[in-house]
Design a protein around this motif. Structure first.
Motif, PDB file in Angstrom:
ATOM      1  N   GLY A 204       1.095  -1.380   0.094  1.00 23.40           N
ATOM      2  CA  GLY A 204       0.256   0.365   0.063  1.00 23.40           C
ATOM      3  C   GLY A 204       1.209   0.816   0.437  1.00 23.40           C
ATOM      4  O   GLY A 204      -0.095   2.160  -0.086  1.00 23.40           O
ATOM      5  N   ALA A 205       2.803   1.011  -0.037  1.00 22.04           N
ATOM      6  CA  ALA A 205       2.412   2.500  -0.007  1.00 22.04           C
ATOM      7  C   ALA A 205       2.373   3.399  -1.047  1.00 22.04           C
ATOM      8  O   ALA A 205       2.408   4.066  -1.218  1.00 22.04           O
ATOM      9  N   LEU A 206       2.397   2.927  -2.318  1.00 22.71           N
ATOM     10  CA  LEU A 206       2.264   4.015  -3.265  1.00 22.71           C
ATOM     11  C   LEU A 206       0.805   4.218  -2.984  1.00 22.71           C
ATOM     12  O   LEU A 206      -0.060   5.716  -3.781  1.00 22.71           O
ATOM     13  N   ALA A 207      -0.396   3.341  -2.853  1.00 18.96           N
ATOM     14  CA  ALA A 207      -1.624   3.497  -2.993  1.00 18.96           C
ATOM     15  C   ALA A 207      -1.643   5.541  -1.537  1.00 18.96           C
ATOM     16  O   ALA A 207      -2.574   5.330  -1.891  1.00 18.96           O
ATOM     17  N   ARG A 208      -0.891   4.933  -0.814  1.00 19.87           N
ATOM     18  CA  ARG A 208      -0.698   5.789   0.617  1.00 19.87           C
ATOM     19  C   ARG A 208      -0.364   7.100  -0.569  1.00 19.87           C
ATOM     20  O   ARG A 208      -0.928   8.201   0.319  1.00 19.87           O
ATOM     21  N   GLU A 209       0.427   6.847  -1.469  1.00 20.50           N
ATOM     22  CA  GLU A 209       1.394   8.319  -1.978  1.00 20.50           C
ATOM     23  C   GLU A 209       0.129   8.983  -2.509  1.00 20.50           C
ATOM     24  O   GLU A 209      -0.084   9.922  -2.999  1.00 20.50           O
ATOM     25  N   MET A 210      -1.357   8.102  -3.489  1.00 18.79           N
ATOM     26  CA  MET A 210      -2.155   8.749  -3.914  1.00 18.79           C
ATOM     27  C   MET A 210      -3.369   8.879  -3.309  1.00 18.79           C
ATOM     28  O   MET A 210      -3.559   9.741  -3.409  1.00 18.79           O
ATOM     29  N   ALA A 211      -3.039   8.697  -2.094  1.00 15.48           N
ATOM     30  CA  ALA A 211      -4.292   9.271  -0.881  1.00 15.48           C
ATOM     31  C   ALA A 211      -3.651  10.541  -0.614  1.00 15.48           C
ATOM     32  O   ALA A 211      -4.749  11.298  -0.419  1.00 15.48           O
ATOM     33  N   GLN A 212      -2.278  10.524   0.291  1.00 19.83           N
ATOM     34  CA  GLN A 212      -2.185  11.965  -0.076  1.00 19.83           C
ATOM     35  C   GLN A 212      -2.567  12.923  -0.582  1.00 19.83           C
ATOM     36  O   GLN A 212      -2.736  14.062  -0.905  1.00 19.83           O
ATOM     37  N   ALA A 213      -1.768  12.593  -2.467  1.00 20.37           N
ATOM     38  CA  ALA A 213      -1.884  13.182  -3.563  1.00 20.37           C
ATOM     39  C   ALA A 213      -3.413  13.404  -3.600  1.00 20.37           C
ATOM     40  O   ALA A 213      -3.443  15.033  -4.059  1.00 20.37           O
ATOM     41  N   TYR A 214      -4.503  12.886  -3.290  1.00 18.14           N
ATOM     42  CA  TYR A 214      -6.182  12.934  -3.674  1.00 18.14           C
ATOM     43  C   TYR A 214      -6.449  12.570  -2.905  1.00 18.14           C
ATOM     44  O   TYR A 214      -7.078  11.912  -2.941  1.00 18.14           O
ATOM     45  N   PRO A 215      -6.876  14.109  -1.617  1.00 20.91           N
ATOM     46  CA  PRO A 215      -7.610  13.305  -0.542  1.00 20.91           C
ATOM     47  C   PRO A 215      -9.214  12.665  -0.611  1.00 20.91           C
ATOM     48  O   PRO A 215      -9.088  12.003  -0.583  1.00 20.91           O
ATOM     49  N   SER A 216      -9.165  13.212  -2.242  1.00 21.11           N
ATOM     50  CA  SER A 216     -10.981  13.070  -2.485  1.00 21.11           C
ATOM     51  C   SER A 216     -11.662  11.943  -2.936  1.00 21.11           C
ATOM     52  O   SER A 216     -12.520  12.191  -3.184  1.00 21.11           O
ATOM     53  N   SER A 217      -9.571  11.003  -3.332  1.00 19.13           N
ATOM     54  CA  SER A 217     -10.560   9.655  -4.370  1.00 19.13           C
ATOM     55  C   SER A 217     -10.367   8.957  -2.826  1.00 19.13           C
ATOM     56  O   SER A 217      -9.715   8.836  -1.614  1.00 19.13           O
TER      57      SER A 217
ATOM     58  N   ASP B 245      -4.739  -7.115  -3.578  1.00 20.73           N
ATOM     59  CA  ASP B 245      -3.529  -8.302  -3.824  1.00 20.73           C
ATOM     60  C   ASP B 245      -4.062  -9.424  -3.112  1.00 20.73           C
ATOM     61  O   ASP B 245      -4.940  -9.551  -3.029  1.00 20.73           O
ATOM     62  N   LEU B 246      -2.906 -10.665  -3.549  1.00 18.21           N
ATOM     63  CA  LEU B 246      -3.564 -11.747  -3.309  1.00 18.21           C
ATOM     64  C   LEU B 246      -3.470 -12.453  -1.683  1.00 18.21           C
ATOM     65  O   LEU B 246      -2.894 -11.161  -0.928  1.00 18.21           O
ATOM     66  N   PRO B 247      -4.567 -12.685  -1.101  1.00 15.46           N
ATOM     67  CA  PRO B 247      -5.171 -13.373   0.622  1.00 15.46           C
ATOM     68  C   PRO B 247      -3.841 -12.618   1.562  1.00 15.46           C
ATOM     69  O   PRO B 247      -3.197 -11.597   1.937  1.00 15.46           O
ATOM     70  N   GLN B 248      -2.931 -14.236   1.076  1.00 14.58           N
ATOM     71  CA  GLN B 248      -1.368 -13.583   2.193  1.00 14.58           C
ATOM     72  C   GLN B 248      -1.077 -12.350   1.562  1.00 14.58           C
ATOM     73  O   GLN B 248      -0.130 -11.679   3.190  1.00 14.58           O
ATOM     74  N   VAL B 249      -0.637 -11.468   1.051  1.00 10.93           N
ATOM     75  CA  VAL B 249      -0.247 -10.694   0.802  1.00 10.93           C
ATOM     76  C   VAL B 249      -0.961  -9.180   1.530  1.00 10.93           C
ATOM     77  O   VAL B 249      -0.141  -8.710   2.065  1.00 10.93           O
ATOM     78  N   VAL B 250      -2.468  -9.196   0.957  1.00  6.37           N
ATOM     79  CA  VAL B 250      -3.085  -8.035   2.265  1.00  6.37           C
ATOM     80  C   VAL B 250      -2.687  -8.713   3.291  1.00  6.37           C
ATOM     81  O   VAL B 250      -2.711  -7.432   4.464  1.00  6.37           O
ATOM     82  N   GLU B 251      -2.819  -9.753   3.728  1.00 11.87           N
ATOM     83  CA  GLU B 251      -3.062  -9.506   5.099  1.00 11.87           C
ATOM     84  C   GLU B 251      -1.546  -9.317   5.925  1.00 11.87           C
ATOM     85  O   GLU B 251      -1.255  -8.564   6.909  1.00 11.87           O
ATOM     86  N   ALA B 252       0.137  -9.809   5.487  1.00 11.48           N
ATOM     87  CA  ALA B 252       0.716  -9.564   5.583  1.00 11.48           C
ATOM     88  C   ALA B 252       1.281  -7.970   5.806  1.00 11.48           C
ATOM     89  O   ALA B 252       1.545  -7.461   7.158  1.00 11.48           O
ATOM     90  N   ALA B 253       0.199  -6.888   4.955  1.00  9.37           N
ATOM     91  CA  ALA B 253       0.125  -5.337   4.649  1.00  9.37           C
ATOM     92  C   ALA B 253      -0.194  -4.699   5.942  1.00  9.37           C
ATOM     93  O   ALA B 253      -0.338  -3.905   6.703  1.00  9.37           O
ATOM     94  N   GLN B 254      -1.488  -5.630   6.103  1.00  4.72           N
ATOM     95  CA  GLN B 254      -2.032  -4.852   7.394  1.00  4.72           C
ATOM     96  C   GLN B 254      -1.814  -5.393   8.653  1.00  4.72           C
ATOM     97  O   GLN B 254      -1.448  -4.552   9.509  1.00  4.72           O
ATOM     98  N   GLN B 255      -0.458  -6.043   8.803  1.00  2.86           N
ATOM     99  CA  GLN B 255      -0.107  -6.899  10.039  1.00  2.86           C
ATOM    100  C   GLN B 255       1.369  -6.161   9.907  1.00  2.86           C
ATOM    101  O   GLN B 255       1.279  -5.891  11.388  1.00  2.86           O
ATOM    102  N   HIS B 256       1.945  -5.961   9.200  1.00  4.61           N
ATOM    103  CA  HIS B 256       3.061  -5.531   8.955  1.00  4.61           C
ATOM    104  C   HIS B 256       3.429  -3.941   8.631  1.00  4.61           C
ATOM    105  O   HIS B 256       4.685  -3.898   8.690  1.00  4.61           O
ATOM    106  N   PHE B 257       2.240  -3.614   7.527  1.00  6.77           N
ATOM    107  CA  PHE B 257       3.296  -2.748   6.960  1.00  6.77           C
ATOM    108  C   PHE B 257       1.712  -1.592   6.876  1.00  6.77           C
ATOM    109  O   PHE B 257       1.715  -0.058   6.246  1.00  6.77           O
ATOM    110  N   SER B 258       0.767  -1.592   8.156  1.00  8.71           N
ATOM    111  CA  SER B 258      -0.347  -0.315   7.733  1.00  8.71           C
ATOM    112  C   SER B 258       0.317   0.569   8.730  1.00  8.71           C
ATOM    113  O   SER B 258       1.351   0.687   9.294  1.00  8.71           O
TER     114      SER B 258
END
Ligand SMILES: C[S@@+](CC[C@H](N)C(=O)[O-])C[C@H]1O[C@@H](n2cnc3c(N)ncnc32)[C@H](O)[C@@H]1O
Length: 536
Positions: A383-396, A402-415
């Motif tokens: 979600g690193a690039l998505a966060r850049e997106m959200a920051q640049a376009y706050p009204s979007s 992503d694959l289930p295991q990746v999403v799980e790890a993203a939320q657990q380790h990179f949120s």
């Protein structure tokens, strides 16, 4: 005016002297030299730093070179620092400067051991200096060759100091006849380099040793050298560093000296003891805890990419990835190999995450995307690039898919706190993808062969509303594939690790058109990654 600018020739004469000493001296010796010589003009002070930069500069973009200048300047004297920082600023503003010539010379020193090379970079700076008085060189270039790709003119902000590597080594005289964006530059460059290498193969030797230089940095990261030095209130001796990190004193001293040799650390001598400290650049990018840390990128390069690349000859011979030979995993399932253990998956995700520290903002703001209300980042990983997106376009609203295991790890380790992005699990080849106005494919198509790219783009086209779009973010090759070197190297990496390749903008445009997208715009950022926007 242009030739007056090659006053750099004078400077260059001192360069080799500074250079030859600088390579074997400690920084304080170098510093004395620079202070001693800089009354002649700032050139020598710069030259000294430049030389250290030079070893890495031959294959980098000018942007990198500029950073290196700053890096080096931090290692060297206070005076050099001021000069070099100003050089880099001037260099990036050179499209409208006049005084910039003089300063451009110092930029040229980055690349230089010789007068010829100095001119080269001067011409580089001025090659895109249309409004300035460079005169014949620029005029000739424009008259003789077709204009640069349309994206260059469509996105004028990209002119400013954001240039590509190839033409930076073209001698001035030739540069007057060669358009910097076009193929023959590289052959001219090769000719020039090989001629200068006949005297002594400096560059070849630097290339041969490139992997060792990488490994010096990797080793220091793995051992925690940069974190220790950053957190220390004062410079440390090699003995103290060795004790703190549990290494041999001799090994650590050699490692620290090598890091000084490549300007990553500074050293001063007090009472006969060498005391090491971190440069600002090392603290910013190499220490683990820094907000701009590239530590995870380095760990992945060292522990996964490095072993893969040791099988590069087989990859080239066979034309396929070396996951079987390196890790004992079938070449067909790329992500099974990449995610072969939880630990490996997290390391890969760390790599993905840290790239956007450098390039994220540029690629998401390459186009104004504020009109897209819902954005889905397909294969969005941490979600690193998505966060850049959200920051640049706050009204979007921005969602990572992503694959289930990746999403799980993203939320657990990179949120992160105040997480501005949502997550959605799925498989973009075999499953449904969520509805969105804009789909992002960042470093996705480069993983796959053309048929799989087309399959994915068709799926996106079908899910996308008219007026919606797709944003591709990739390291794009020049049309003639003669650079940038970073994209060429990434392409080799795709060979040894994945199923895809890096491509030129026209190859992406071709795939996008084939699947029905139109209004395709390409934006080169001048950094490692570029963007393409296409509309449904
Ligand atoms: C090279 S990474 C790029 C990650 C991210 N877009 C970035 O640039 O940092 C490829 C991503 O695609 C994801 N991926 C691979 N195959 C996928 C599939 N079939 N469905 C969904 N995601 C997939 C991987 O998990 C990984 O996160």
């Amino acid at each position: 005016m242009l030739f007056a600018c090659t006053v750099g020739v004078t400077l260059s004469q001192s360069v080799p002297l500074v250079h030859s000493r600088c390579r074997s001296c400690r920084v304080d010796v170098a510093r004395a030299q620079s202070f001693g010589s800089c009354t002649v003009g700032v050139g020598v002070a710069r030259a000294q730093s430049v030389l250290l930069v030079h070893s890495r500069c031959c294959s980098c973009t000018v942007g990198v070179a500029r950073s290196q200048l700053v890096l080096v300047s931090l290692v060297h004297s206070r005076l050099a620092r001021a000069q070099l920082v100003s050089v880099s600023l001037v260099h990036s503003r050179c499209c409208s400067c006049t005084v910039g010539f003089a300063r451009a010379q110092s930029v040229s020193l980055v690349h230089s051991r010789s007068a010829r090379a100095q001119s080269v970079s001067v011409s580089l700076v001025h090659s895109r200096c249309r409004p300035c008085t460079v005169g014949a060189a620029t005029a000739n270039r424009e008259a003789e060759y077709p204009p640069p790709p349309s994206t260059h003119t469509r996105l004028p902000r990209l002119h400013l100091g954001r240039s590509f590597t190839i033409h930076s080594f073209v001698p001035l005289v030739r540069c007057a006849r060669v358009h910097p964006w076009f193929p023959r530059c590289s052959s001219v460059m090769a000719e020039h380099l090989s001629q200068s290498e006949l005297d002594y193969p400096f560059k070849l030797l630097e290339y041969f040793n490139g992997f060792r230089v990488s490994k010096v940095i990797f080793t220091a990261c793995e051992l925690g050298v940069f974190d220790l030095l950053l957190n220390s209130a004062e410079p440390l001796s090699s003995r103290t560093v060795a004790r703190e990190l549990g290494t041999s004193p001799d090994g650590m001293e050699r490692l620290l000296d090598a890091l000084v040799g490549i300007d990553i650390l500074e050293v001063e001598v007090a009472d006969g003891t060498a005391l090491y400290s971190s440069t600002d650049v090392a603290s910013l990018y190499l220490a683990k805890g820094s907000a701009k840390s590239l530590h995870d990128m380095i760990i992945y390069q060292s522990q996964t990419i490095y072993p893969l690349w040791s099988n590069m000859a087989d990859a080239v011979r066979e034309g396929r990835n070396q996951n079987q030979k390196t890790f004992g995993l079938p070449p067909e399932d790329v992500f099974q190999a990449i995610y072969r253990s939880e630990e490996e998956m997290l390391k890969f995700m760390g790599l993905m995450n840290s790239s956007w520290v450098l390039d994220g903002h540029d690629v998401v703001t390459a186009f104004n995307l504020s009109g897209f209300q819902t954005i889905v980042d397909l294969g969005g990983c941490t979600g690193a690039l998505a966060r850049e997106m959200a920051q640049a376009y706050p009204s979007s609203s921005v969602t990572v898919f992503d694959l289930p295991q990746v999403v799980e790890a993203a939320q657990q380790h990179f949120s992160q706190e105040n997480q501005a992005v949502a997550f959605h699990t799925g498989d973009f080849f075999s499953g449904e993808i969520p509805a969105a106005d804009l789909y992002v494919l960042a470093r996705i198509l480069h993983d796959w062969p053309e048929e799989k790219c087309l399959k994915l783009l068709r799926k996106i086209y079908n899910a996308c509303k008219p007026g919606g779009g797709v944003l591709l973010v990739e390291a794009m090759l020049f049309e003639n594939r003669r650079g940038p070197i970073m994209a060429q190297i990434f392409s080799l990496n795709m060979l040894v690790q994945a199923e895809g390749r890096e491509r030129a903008p026209s190859e992406y445009s071709h795939m996008l058109s084939k699947t029905g997208f139109h209004n395709i715009q390409v934006c080169r950022t001048g950094k490692s990654y570029d963007s393409i926007l296409a509309i449904r």
